[in-house]
Design an enzyme around this catalytic site. Structure first.
Site, PDB file in Angstrom:
ATOM      1  N   ASP A 238      14.676  30.942 -15.640  1.00 32.79           N
ATOM      2  CA  ASP A 238      14.921  32.340 -15.990  1.00 32.79           C
ATOM      3  C   ASP A 238      15.672  33.103 -14.904  1.00 32.79           C
ATOM      4  O   ASP A 238      16.048  34.269 -15.101  1.00 32.79           O
ATOM      5  CB  ASP A 238      13.600  33.051 -16.301  1.00 32.79           C
ATOM      6  CG  ASP A 238      12.556  32.876 -15.205  1.00 32.79           C
ATOM      7  OD1 ASP A 238      12.437  31.758 -14.684  1.00 32.79           O
ATOM      8  OD2 ASP A 238      11.852  33.845 -14.882  1.00 32.79           O
ATOM      9  N   GLU A 239      15.927  32.462 -13.742  1.00 34.66           N
ATOM     10  CA  GLU A 239      16.602  33.137 -12.617  1.00 34.66           C
ATOM     11  C   GLU A 239      17.911  32.457 -12.225  1.00 34.66           C
ATOM     12  O   GLU A 239      18.503  32.804 -11.215  1.00 34.66           O
ATOM     13  CB  GLU A 239      15.675  33.172 -11.397  1.00 34.66           C
ATOM     14  CG  GLU A 239      14.305  33.773 -11.656  1.00 34.66           C
ATOM     15  CD  GLU A 239      14.371  35.209 -12.154  1.00 34.66           C
ATOM     16  OE1 GLU A 239      15.198  35.975 -11.614  1.00 34.66           O
ATOM     17  OE2 GLU A 239      13.621  35.550 -13.083  1.00 34.66           O
TER      18      GLU A 239
ATOM     19  N   HIS B 141      49.059  13.116  -6.239  1.00 36.18           N
ATOM     20  CA  HIS B 141      50.499  13.055  -6.487  1.00 36.18           C
ATOM     21  C   HIS B 141      51.304  13.041  -5.187  1.00 36.18           C
ATOM     22  O   HIS B 141      52.531  12.869  -5.220  1.00 36.18           O
ATOM     23  CB  HIS B 141      50.948  14.204  -7.400  1.00 36.18           C
ATOM     24  CG  HIS B 141      51.053  15.542  -6.749  1.00 36.18           C
ATOM     25  ND1 HIS B 141      50.117  16.540  -6.907  1.00 36.18           N
ATOM     26  CD2 HIS B 141      52.014  16.068  -5.933  1.00 36.18           C
ATOM     27  CE1 HIS B 141      50.487  17.612  -6.243  1.00 36.18           C
ATOM     28  NE2 HIS B 141      51.633  17.362  -5.634  1.00 36.18           N
TER      29      HIS B 141
ATOM     30  N   ASP C 229      21.741  35.521   1.860  1.00 37.14           N
ATOM     31  CA  ASP C 229      20.376  36.029   2.055  1.00 37.14           C
ATOM     32  C   ASP C 229      19.983  36.074   3.520  1.00 37.14           C
ATOM     33  O   ASP C 229      18.992  36.713   3.885  1.00 37.14           O
ATOM     34  CB  ASP C 229      19.366  35.181   1.271  1.00 37.14           C
ATOM     35  CG  ASP C 229      19.425  33.706   1.642  1.00 37.14           C
ATOM     36  OD1 ASP C 229      20.533  33.140   1.619  1.00 37.14           O
ATOM     37  OD2 ASP C 229      18.382  33.113   1.944  1.00 37.14           O
ATOM     38  N   GLU C 230      20.755  35.414   4.391  1.00 30.52           N
ATOM     39  CA  GLU C 230      20.470  35.412   5.826  1.00 30.52           C
ATOM     40  C   GLU C 230      21.590  36.060   6.631  1.00 30.52           C
ATOM     41  O   GLU C 230      21.639  35.928   7.849  1.00 30.52           O
ATOM     42  CB  GLU C 230      20.256  33.973   6.315  1.00 30.52           C
ATOM     43  CG  GLU C 230      19.095  33.252   5.652  1.00 30.52           C
ATOM     44  CD  GLU C 230      17.769  33.934   5.912  1.00 30.52           C
ATOM     45  OE1 GLU C 230      17.487  34.299   7.062  1.00 30.52           O
ATOM     46  OE2 GLU C 230      17.001  34.116   4.935  1.00 30.52           O
TER      47      GLU C 230
ATOM     48  N   ASP D 122      43.633  15.008  -9.714  1.00 27.94           N
ATOM     49  CA  ASP D 122      44.698  14.944  -8.711  1.00 27.94           C
ATOM     50  C   ASP D 122      44.084  15.035  -7.319  1.00 27.94           C
ATOM     51  O   ASP D 122      44.162  16.066  -6.637  1.00 27.94           O
ATOM     52  CB  ASP D 122      45.679  16.090  -8.959  1.00 27.94           C
ATOM     53  CG  ASP D 122      46.932  16.001  -8.093  1.00 27.94           C
ATOM     54  OD1 ASP D 122      47.171  14.931  -7.508  1.00 27.94           O
ATOM     55  OD2 ASP D 122      47.676  17.013  -8.029  1.00 27.94           O
TER      56      ASP D 122
ATOM     57  N   SER E 226      51.930  21.071  -1.628  1.00 27.44           N
ATOM     58  CA  SER E 226      51.084  20.135  -2.368  1.00 27.44           C
ATOM     59  C   SER E 226      50.157  19.371  -1.430  1.00 27.44           C
ATOM     60  O   SER E 226      50.538  18.961  -0.325  1.00 27.44           O
ATOM     61  CB  SER E 226      51.963  19.133  -3.125  1.00 27.44           C
ATOM     62  OG  SER E 226      52.535  19.723  -4.262  1.00 27.44           O
TER      63      SER E 226
ATOM     64  N   ASP F 271      14.483  38.743 -12.779  1.00 24.71           N
ATOM     65  CA  ASP F 271      13.666  39.717 -12.041  1.00 24.71           C
ATOM     66  C   ASP F 271      13.150  39.140 -10.728  1.00 24.71           C
ATOM     67  O   ASP F 271      12.237  39.691 -10.115  1.00 24.71           O
ATOM     68  CB  ASP F 271      12.500  40.202 -12.905  1.00 24.71           C
ATOM     69  CG  ASP F 271      11.531  39.088 -13.305  1.00 24.71           C
ATOM     70  OD1 ASP F 271      11.820  37.904 -12.980  1.00 24.71           O
ATOM     71  OD2 ASP F 271      10.507  39.381 -13.937  1.00 24.71           O
TER      72      ASP F 271
ATOM     73  N   ASP G  80      18.519  30.422   1.239  1.00 25.71           N
ATOM     74  CA  ASP G  80      18.220  30.184  -0.169  1.00 25.71           C
ATOM     75  C   ASP G  80      19.465  30.279  -1.046  1.00 25.71           C
ATOM     76  O   ASP G  80      19.621  29.511  -1.993  1.00 25.71           O
ATOM     77  CB  ASP G  80      17.164  31.179  -0.655  1.00 25.71           C
ATOM     78  CG  ASP G  80      15.823  30.986   0.036  1.00 25.71           C
ATOM     79  OD1 ASP G  80      15.178  29.951  -0.222  1.00 25.71           O
ATOM     80  OD2 ASP G  80      15.426  31.842   0.835  1.00 25.71           O
TER      81      ASP G  80
END
Length: 634
Positions: free
Chosen positions: A295-296, A431, A331-332, A478, A576, A285, A325
């Site tokens: 909780d977030e 590899h 958020d920005e 790898d 690769s 929330d 954030d």
């Protein structure tokens, strides 16, 4: 029990060993055929446990899930506000092994910072420096921002009064209660953690009471101030206060019910990482009901607030505030579809008032410190390119479209790609290389394999670092680093300044980009069974989750699937070592994966498998150094 600022931190594994890499030189499984080969099924071998969430603690009780929580796997990793796989560390801490740890005070930036006073009457050069001292010594020293008056250590004091737990604050010899209209759980957590030493759990509830119903009414002040806390503060002194207002009998004033009793949670409750029990309906929330943010941290959608793509919920008041954030910066984001911010308490906070913090806030000082820290420039191209959906199923790249794309040449052959990550460093697949630097050259700003561009640089190799746990049979780990040879008479440069070459950023968190995110691949690999690409090609592909369900026990921690399940777009033989690059909301590009292996090329139901670079952040840091690649958590 002694309160420490580490109480928000979960237990993590220690750093992995930093041994020098070892590898056989017989050449088996090292050639360009590796991309289209499925590793053989190992005997008696199981996927390693992710170091992101291991803990020496006993398993937590099963937490009930609802439609807002992302997964039990996420909850079992016990993420909190100090888990830098999910959130940014504050400027007085740095990210080490997935956890925010205290910096030394001198490591805080000074540029543009405001001086602060401590409760001991001492002046600190910045809020960040004082918080670093708090972090190391388990203190809450902030008393106020330095004004024209000398520091005396008596500017601010907060107390809980009487049986009703009225919060009374003293600021500059004036006493107030706290107004209840904007009182919330974050402020109550700050008050309880410091004033009542509630064993890191903060407040059980943010409560209020009408001014007229207070016992001993005449002993309290008749004016109140509103307070705005973000939750990171060590005491109420660090929060922002409004101008005072006179109270009448019906005005609510703040009280706090602190969390003191540890108990078993009910079936309708969520157990926080700090073992506090909260109603399940209070998760996701955008309010820190736990007091440690747990909780977030695992939310596929939010009941309220703004949803970060890393499945973290933050308040709408934290969006468009010039402080990033969300890990991806959404958020920005300057986007017209961005949600409108809710009305926020900050609009009541005028420049004049009893508290100098009205002019200089703790949050603003965090913004100043973050701006000073974020000096590294990576993941940005010189000009934007329009990226169209529809290497196999791809299209020809622009000559300078991917400035981090690198070609590895052995003898006269280019069979592998790589990614330039800054300085004298290139990232590729294990590899693709052997521990023989003299056998290779690195070509930067190459478009056609047949001829150089004017901007192409050919650089010899100084060292090759292959991951010490690379397994050529399963393609676990790898990943390899190539150190370029420095120019004659230079201690830092490996090639002259080149506008056509730019580094991709290194991701530090495995949650920066989630399944479904669209990323790009590029390379000179096959475009059909018999035809290779003479010029660089690229395509958009999506990160695919639950890849262990596709490849079973051949899929290990540190691997990532990406592509299209219908097989229409894929990397292929010859690609690769090349980059899988993901771009965040702010337009910054990260090398999210390294082309590793898969089921042939473009086979429906079997997407390509990539080395997940964020999983190897600490290994890369051990060779390159944090300051060279870490954009935020330094």
């Amino acid at each position: 029990m002694k309160l420490t600022l580490f109480c928000l931190l979960i237990v993590w594994l220690s750093e992995s060993k930093l041994a020098e890499p070892q590898k056989n030189e017989d050449g088996s499984a090292d050639g360009p055929e590796s991309r289209d080969t499925i590793p053989p099924s190992p005997n008696s071998m199981s996927p390693p446990v992710s170091p992101l969430g291991n803990s020496t603690e006993a398993p937590a009780p099963t937490v009930p899930l609802d439609e807002h929580m992302s997964s039990r796997e996420c909850l079992n990793k016990k993420f909190t506000l100090r888990s830098c796989q999910k959130v940014f560390c504050p400027p007085w801490m740095r990210c080490l092994n997935g956890r925010c740890e205290c910096k030394l005070p001198y490591q805080c930036p000074r540029e543009g910072a405001a001086q602060v006073c401590s409760t001991q009457g001492r002046t600190y050069i910045s809020y960040c420096q004082l918080k670093a001292v708090d972090c190391l010594r388990d203190t809450a020293l902030f008393d106020g921002f330095l004004t024209d008056k000398p520091c005396k250590g008596d500017f601010f004091k907060a107390e809980l009064k009487g049986d009703q737990n009225i919060i009374e604050v003293k600021m500059d010899s004036k006493t107030f209660v706290i107004c209840g209209n904007d009182w919330n759980i974050e402020a109550a957590n700050v008050a309880c953690r410091r004033m009542q030493n509630s064993d890191c759990r903060g407040a059980e509830r943010a409560t209020t009471i009408p001014y007229g119903q207070i016992t001993d009414h005449d002993l309290l002040p008749n004016s109140c101030v509103s307070v705005d806390c973000k939750g990171f503060e060590g005491s109420l002194a660090e929060c922002t206060f409004s101008d005072p207002k006179d109270l009448n009998e019906l005005d609510p004033i703040a009280t706090a019910t602190c969390y003191r009793v540890q108990r078993d949670c009910t079936a309708a409750e969520f157990r926080c990482v700090n073992r506090k029990c909260i109603p399940l309906s209070h998760t996701c929330d955008a309010a820190d009901n736990c007091g440690d943010g747990s909780d977030e941290m695992c939310c596929k959608k939010c009941r309220q607030g703004f949803h970060c793509k890393s499945n973290v919920c933050i308040p709408h008041s934290s969006t468009r505030d010039e402080v990033i954030d969300c890990l991806g910066g959404e958020d920005e984001a300057p986007d017209e579809s961005f949600p409108v911010q809710e009305q926020h308490i900050q609009h009541n906070f005028k420049k004049e008032g009893p508290n100098p913090q009205a002019r200089k806030s703790a949050k603003n000082e965090i913004r100043v410190a973050r701006d000073a820290i974020q000096k590294l420039v990576c993941g940005v191209t010189s000009k934007s390119q329009k990226r169209r959906k529809r290497v196999i199923g791809g299209q020809e790249a622009g000559q300078t479209q991917f400035p981090w794309q690198v070609a590895i040449q052995e003898s006269d052959s280019i069979d592998c790609g790589a990614t330039y990550i800054g300085g004298c460093w290139v990232l590729t697949a294990a590899h693709c290389v052997r521990p023989k630097p003299d056998a290779y050259q690195v070509k930067l700003s190459l478009w056609s394999k047949l001829k150089k561009l004017e901007s192409t640089d050919i650089v010899p190799v100084q060292n090759i670092y292959i991951h010490h746990e690379y397994d050529p049979n399963t393609y676990q780990n790898d990943i390899a680093l190539i150190e370029l040879k420095k120019l004659p008479q230079s201690n830092t440069l490996c090639f002259h300044e080149n506008a056509a070459v730019a580094p991709a950023c290194i991701p530090w968190s495995e949650y920066q980009f989630m399944p479904g995110h669209t990323c790009s691949i590029s390379g000179w690999g096959r475009v059909s069974e018999s035809k290779t690409a003479p010029v660089l090609r690229w395509a958009n592909i999506d990160i695919i989750g639950n890849c262990s369900g596709i490849y079973g026990h051949r899929f290990y921690e540190g691997m990532e699937c990406a592509g299209s399940l219908d097989g229409s777009v894929d990397s292929c033989q010859g690609d690769s070592g090349g980059p899988l690059v993901c771009t965040d909301t702010l337009g910054v590009s990260y090398v999210w994966g390294i082309v590793s292996w898969g089921e042939k090329c473009g086979v429906a139901g079997f997407p390509g498998v990539y080395t997940k670079v964020a999983h190897y952040f600490n290994w890369i840091v051990s060779h390159i150094g944090r300051e060279a690649i870490s954009k935020y958590n330094v």
